[in-house]
Motif scaffolding. Structure first.
Motif, short mmCIF file in Angstrom:
data_model
loop_
_atom_site.label_atom_id
_atom_site.label_comp_id
_atom_site.label_asym_id
_atom_site.label_seq_id
_atom_site.Cartn_x
_atom_site.Cartn_y
_atom_site.Cartn_z
N ARG A 144 0.78 -1.22 0.00
CA ARG A 144 0.00 0.00 0.00
C ARG A 144 0.82 1.29 0.00
O ARG A 144 0.28 2.38 -0.05
N GLY A 145 2.11 1.14 0.03
CA GLY A 145 2.94 2.33 0.03
C GLY A 145 3.23 2.72 -1.40
O GLY A 145 2.55 2.30 -2.33
N SER A 146 4.25 3.51 -1.53
CA SER A 146 4.62 3.90 -2.86
C SER A 146 6.04 3.41 -3.12
O SER A 146 6.94 3.65 -2.33
N LEU A 147 6.21 2.65 -4.17
CA LEU A 147 7.56 2.25 -4.53
C LEU A 147 7.65 2.15 -6.04
O LEU A 147 6.64 1.99 -6.73
N ARG A 148 8.87 2.29 -6.51
CA ARG A 148 9.07 2.14 -7.95
C ARG A 148 9.65 0.75 -8.16
O ARG A 148 10.67 0.42 -7.59
N GLY A 149 8.93 -0.07 -8.91
CA GLY A 149 9.38 -1.43 -9.14
C GLY A 149 10.70 -1.43 -9.89
O GLY A 149 11.01 -0.48 -10.61
N ARG A 150 11.48 -2.47 -9.69
CA ARG A 150 12.76 -2.55 -10.41
C ARG A 150 12.51 -3.27 -11.74
O ARG A 150 11.91 -4.32 -11.80
N MET A 151 13.00 -2.65 -12.75
CA MET A 151 12.67 -3.12 -14.10
C MET A 151 13.94 -3.55 -14.82
O MET A 151 14.87 -2.77 -14.94
N GLU A 152 13.99 -4.79 -15.29
CA GLU A 152 15.17 -5.23 -16.04
C GLU A 152 14.89 -5.11 -17.53
O GLU A 152 15.75 -4.75 -18.32
#
Ligand code: GLU
Length: 446
Positions: A360-368
């Protein structure tokens, strides 16, 4: 047989830590196991060392551990009773006045030790004549009162040590009441245990030798003696005395460190036995498996790292009810499902914040591979989602992209949670929800 009655008798001179919380846990478990009563007794007759704040924090620590008490006594409320008991012992000739100062006693001990003799009180006061006593009192000396030990072997069947036989001659006649009138533990404890009909005294080995005068005191007061059980003390991993680093940390500090009360209780319930330390969800389960006779005579080795590892195991099994009050602040939409999904990944409850951020927080997913993630995003099904959603969706992504195994799952996990590892994705995906999942797969912060 009288119903079981036990007591935990802390001296309010400090906070609880692993060492002195141990008798609390063991006595409580014993009481609950046998359908008996558990009494909390504050041994606070030493006005100089006892502090009111410790009475309060000890009770708060016990409550935090989940231990409740059926009755509560403060020795400072019972001073008149101890005076009365002293008079009884004077009348029956079991105590005698002694006048030596602390310095005089310490000199005596030194010369005995120098002469290679045990530093046992020589009973000089017992040989004083009436006239000598009068002179001492005229000098302004006030007596302290010593209990006259009956010579010979004192014997008892200790639940843990077995048959104990100690010659009373090896011990000093204990001081029961100081010159200022303060009654001392060895005495007050017996008066209370007798009056409150304590059936079992369960305590650490540091009190083993106190049992000799205490058994004699029960007899002198005309009271039945309880059963005694003395458990071996806690030492460090290598047998060293516990230091702060090694577990003399207060419960309060341990709580701040993320250690669960159930981790401490279940650890202490088994430490010193040869039974494995197992995670338990609640105290009732611990009560069930508790057996005082499993405790051994060898010192119990305490390793703070073992406790930390045990704490993680406890968390992995902990029911939601045990943490609900600490999770409400996150206002999660599905707190129970969330707890069940993430608890297996926690070392301490503080780690929970990381997983709250994932759902429920805010995060930027790691994208390969942004293109791969965008394809996967397009294939996300409509909500409602459940624990089948992940399987169906990843099968669709596999079909569309030709990837499988780690090449399929790993980038999706990274994009959705920002982490290499974590709880099962089939449980996490519905908690993350479609909006967040979509945004993260497109490389947006969400
Ligand atoms: N106040 C004592 C202590 O804290 C109690 C000992 C006992 O259980 O008799 O060591």
């Amino acid at each position: 047989m009288a119903p079981v009655a036990v007591r935990f008798a802390p001296s309010p001179t400090g906070r609880l830590h692993m060492g002195n919380a141990r008798p609390a846990v063991l006595n409580w478990l014993f009481a609950r196991k046998h359908g008996g009563t558990f009494l909390l007794r504050h041994d606070d007759t030493d006005a100089e060392r006892s502090r009111e704040e410790f009475v309060t924090v000890i009770e708060a620590d016990l409550t935090w551990l989940g231990l409740d008490w059926d009755a509560r006594v403060r020795q400072s409320d019972r001073l008149a009773r101890y005076r009365e008991a002293l008079e009884q012992l004077k009348a029956s000739g079991h105590v005698y006045p002694a006048y030596e100062s602390a310095e005089e006693l310490s000199l005596k001990r030194k010369s005995q030790l120098n002469a290679g003799r045990p530093p046992v009180y020589d009973r000089a006061a017992l040989r004083l004549s009436g006239a000598e006593r009068a002179t001492l009192e005229a000098e302004g000396r006030k007596p302290h009162w010593r209990f006259k030990l009956t010579p010979g072997v004192t014997r008892w069947a200790d639940v843990i040590h077995g048959d104990m036989q100690v010659p009373a001659e090896s011990l000093s006649d204990p001081v029961l009441v100081r010159e200022d009138g303060t009654p001392l533990y060895v005495f007050t404890s017996v008066v209370d245990d007798a009056d409150l009909r304590i059936t079992h005294v369960i305590r650490g080995d540091e009190h083993l030798m106190n049992t000799v005068p205490q058994l004699q005191l029960f007899a002198a007061l005309g009271a039945a003696a309880p059963v005694f059980a003395h458990f071996a003390l806690l030492v460090g991993k290598e047998g060293e005395k516990l230091s702060k680093r090694l577990g003399a940390l207060s419960l309060d500090e341990m709580r701040a460190d993320g250690i669960e009360p159930m981790a401490i209780a279940s650890f202490l319930a088994r430490l010193g036995t040869s039974d494995p330390i197992e995670p338990r969800g609640d105290l009732a389960e611990l009560v069930e498996g508790f057996d005082l006779t499993r405790f051994g005579r060898a010192p119990a080795h305490f390793d703070a790292n073992e406790l930390r590892a045990h704490n993680a195991k406890v968390l992995h099994h902990l029911p939601y009810a045990a943490v609900s009050d600490r999770l409400v602040r996150f206002q999660l939409a599905h707190p129970v499902a969330f707890w069940q999904a993430v608890r297996g990944n926690l070392a301490t409850l503080r780690d929970i914040e990381d997983w709250v951020a994932v759902v429920r927080g805010s995060l930027r997913g790691r994208m390969e591979d942004a293109a791969f993630a965008a394809r996967a995003a397009d294939l996300l099904p409509a909500e409602p989602w459940n624990d089948q959603t992940w399987g169906g969706w990843t099968a669709a992504v596999a079909g569309a992209t030709g990837t499988k195994g780690r090449a399929l799952f790993h980038p999706l996990r990274l994009a959705l949670t920002g982490r290499e590892t974590g709880p099962e994705m089939k449980a996490m995906l519905p908690l993350i929800g479609r909006d967040r999942a979509l945004a993260r797969l497109r490389g947006e912060a969400a």
